[in-house]
Design a protein around this motif. Sequence first.
Motif, PDB file in Angstrom:
ATOM      1  N   ILE A 106      -6.617  -0.396   9.774  1.00  0.00           N
ATOM      2  CA  ILE A 106      -7.547   0.599   9.294  1.00  0.00           C
ATOM      3  C   ILE A 106      -7.584   1.962  10.265  1.00  0.00           C
ATOM      4  O   ILE A 106      -7.238   2.014  11.353  1.00  0.00           O
ATOM      5  CB  ILE A 106      -8.888   0.356   9.774  1.00  0.00           C
ATOM      6  N   GLY A 107      -7.429   3.196   9.544  1.00  0.00           N
ATOM      7  CA  GLY A 107      -7.042   4.304  10.364  1.00  0.00           C
ATOM      8  C   GLY A 107      -5.563   4.664  10.686  1.00  0.00           C
ATOM      9  O   GLY A 107      -5.525   5.446  11.219  1.00  0.00           O
ATOM     10  N   THR A 108      -4.698   3.844  10.223  1.00  0.00           N
ATOM     11  CA  THR A 108      -3.339   4.239  10.445  1.00  0.00           C
ATOM     12  C   THR A 108      -2.724   4.598   9.126  1.00  0.00           C
ATOM     13  O   THR A 108      -3.172   4.186   7.893  1.00  0.00           O
ATOM     14  CB  THR A 108      -2.713   2.905  10.897  1.00  0.00           C
ATOM     15  N   PRO A 109      -1.264   5.171   9.159  1.00  0.00           N
ATOM     16  CA  PRO A 109      -0.797   5.287   7.998  1.00  0.00           C
ATOM     17  C   PRO A 109      -0.356   4.157   7.052  1.00  0.00           C
ATOM     18  O   PRO A 109      -0.175   4.182   5.963  1.00  0.00           O
ATOM     19  CB  PRO A 109       0.527   5.903   8.382  1.00  0.00           C
ATOM     20  N   ALA A 116     -14.763   1.264   6.269  1.00  0.00           N
ATOM     21  CA  ALA A 116     -13.537   1.979   6.124  1.00  0.00           C
ATOM     22  C   ALA A 116     -13.392   2.311   4.446  1.00  0.00           C
ATOM     23  O   ALA A 116     -12.108   3.031   4.213  1.00  0.00           O
ATOM     24  CB  ALA A 116     -12.370   1.528   6.658  1.00  0.00           C
ATOM     25  N   GLY A 124      -2.760   1.534   6.409  1.00  0.00           N
ATOM     26  CA  GLY A 124      -4.023   0.830   5.769  1.00  0.00           C
ATOM     27  C   GLY A 124      -4.543   1.800   5.033  1.00  0.00           C
ATOM     28  O   GLY A 124      -5.882   1.630   4.737  1.00  0.00           O
ATOM     29  N   ASN A 125      -3.963   2.810   4.170  1.00  0.00           N
ATOM     30  CA  ASN A 125      -4.578   3.595   3.339  1.00  0.00           C
ATOM     31  C   ASN A 125      -4.780   3.114   1.968  1.00  0.00           C
ATOM     32  O   ASN A 125      -4.255   3.164   1.069  1.00  0.00           O
ATOM     33  CB  ASN A 125      -4.055   4.972   3.230  1.00  0.00           C
ATOM     34  N   GLY A 183      -7.501   3.660  -0.042  1.00  0.00           N
ATOM     35  CA  GLY A 183      -7.838   4.608  -0.943  1.00  0.00           C
ATOM     36  C   GLY A 183      -6.733   5.261  -1.632  1.00  0.00           C
ATOM     37  O   GLY A 183      -6.748   5.503  -3.048  1.00  0.00           O
ATOM     38  N   ALA A 184      -5.806   5.747  -0.971  1.00  0.00           N
ATOM     39  CA  ALA A 184      -4.575   6.192  -1.519  1.00  0.00           C
ATOM     40  C   ALA A 184      -3.797   5.403  -2.439  1.00  0.00           C
ATOM     41  O   ALA A 184      -3.308   5.801  -3.719  1.00  0.00           O
ATOM     42  CB  ALA A 184      -3.581   7.079  -0.330  1.00  0.00           C
ATOM     43  N   LEU A 194       0.646  -1.285   0.049  1.00  0.00           N
ATOM     44  CA  LEU A 194       0.069   0.066   0.029  1.00  0.00           C
ATOM     45  C   LEU A 194       0.784   1.097   0.051  1.00  0.00           C
ATOM     46  O   LEU A 194       0.504   2.073  -0.603  1.00  0.00           O
ATOM     47  CB  LEU A 194      -0.931  -0.041   1.060  1.00  0.00           C
ATOM     48  N   LEU A 195       1.890   1.094   0.922  1.00  0.00           N
ATOM     49  CA  LEU A 195       2.831   2.496   1.034  1.00  0.00           C
ATOM     50  C   LEU A 195       3.814   2.785  -0.233  1.00  0.00           C
ATOM     51  O   LEU A 195       4.225   3.818  -0.410  1.00  0.00           O
ATOM     52  CB  LEU A 195       3.439   2.575   2.093  1.00  0.00           C
ATOM     53  N   TRP A 254     -12.564   0.069   2.291  1.00  0.00           N
ATOM     54  CA  TRP A 254     -11.853  -1.038   1.720  1.00  0.00           C
ATOM     55  C   TRP A 254     -12.387  -1.777   0.475  1.00  0.00           C
ATOM     56  O   TRP A 254     -11.698  -2.321  -0.604  1.00  0.00           O
ATOM     57  CB  TRP A 254     -11.263  -1.966   2.620  1.00  0.00           C
TER      58      TRP A 254
END
Length: 338
Positions: free
Chosen positions: A216-219, A260, A221-222, A224-225, A121-122, A262
């Motif tokens: 979820i809600g952490t850097p 969230a 688990g984004n 969408g980005a 993800l990152l 996902w």
Amino acid sequence: MIRYPRLPEATTIGVTAPSSGVRPELHDVLRLACRRMEERGFRVVCGETAWTQHKAKSAPARQRAAEVNDMLQDKEISLIIPPWGGELLIEMLEGVDFTKVPAKWVLGYSDTSALLLAITLLTGIATAHGTNLADVRGEDMDETTAMWQTVLTTKTGESVTQHSSVSYQQKWQHSNPTPCVFHLTEKTEWKTVSGEAVRMEGRLLGGCVDILRHLIGTPFGNVGAFREQHIPNEPVIWYLENCELNTADLRRSLVQLRLAGWFENCAGILFGRSMANQPMEGYTAEDVYADMAEELQVPIVYDIDCGHMPPQLTFVNGAHAEVEVSGGKGIITQRFLS
């Protein structure tokens, strides 16, 4: 854009424990697994965390993260595999330097799936959800598990096809090992909520739902980005497996993932076999799957080869996949498309 690591022929494997390490009384298991890999032509380098375990973790979070960073930056290491999963990998994620992660394979499952998904993800770098090191300590590997190497040597632009297993293991028998470690005694049957043949196509993302829900809600688990930056407008196939959740907790977790975002632009969901799917007041895993199918209006397949009831396929986070299920059997073709 997705980047896929290369796995050269003369591969050095780095063994580190970002979650649980190996207690002294089980060191022979780790030594045997390393020896088996060396017999198959690999060079194996074990980090310090692989050999230690104290209070549900191999080492303090900072030490685990530092060892992962070192192995990621080590140009001699082409593949990182933990001994197995564990409980508290999430503690070390903030210590991983994701800005310096090279295109290098990381392979594993269970608690390791948090690290795998976070990397993809990152960074847009593909990661591999499949066997861990301890599970390949046998004299041989079953056909399904053995595909990990074929999958990881697939080149960018190429494709690799895997088939559902013939049989699976219902219960671990650690004191009674077989040549391939597992006791594959039960007939494999991939099932669909609709009861009909299913086909789905999209990018793969997934892992152990017990663990991934905590991103979820952490850097880390984004989702969408990640979609916007790396796979814009492409649908996602989620593969998920349940380690310890009863059916009510599984349902809560899946609703949380949906709320969230996902499951936006979801092409379908693949659920692994699980011994944990204990019904809550008659609410079964099949009920959970049916509720998800109705809410999302997507095909759902379950009892696939993924997770804690081996053997398991090797799923590559970020790869483009075509999944076909019919007559209890499944075929998944992964294309390493950028």
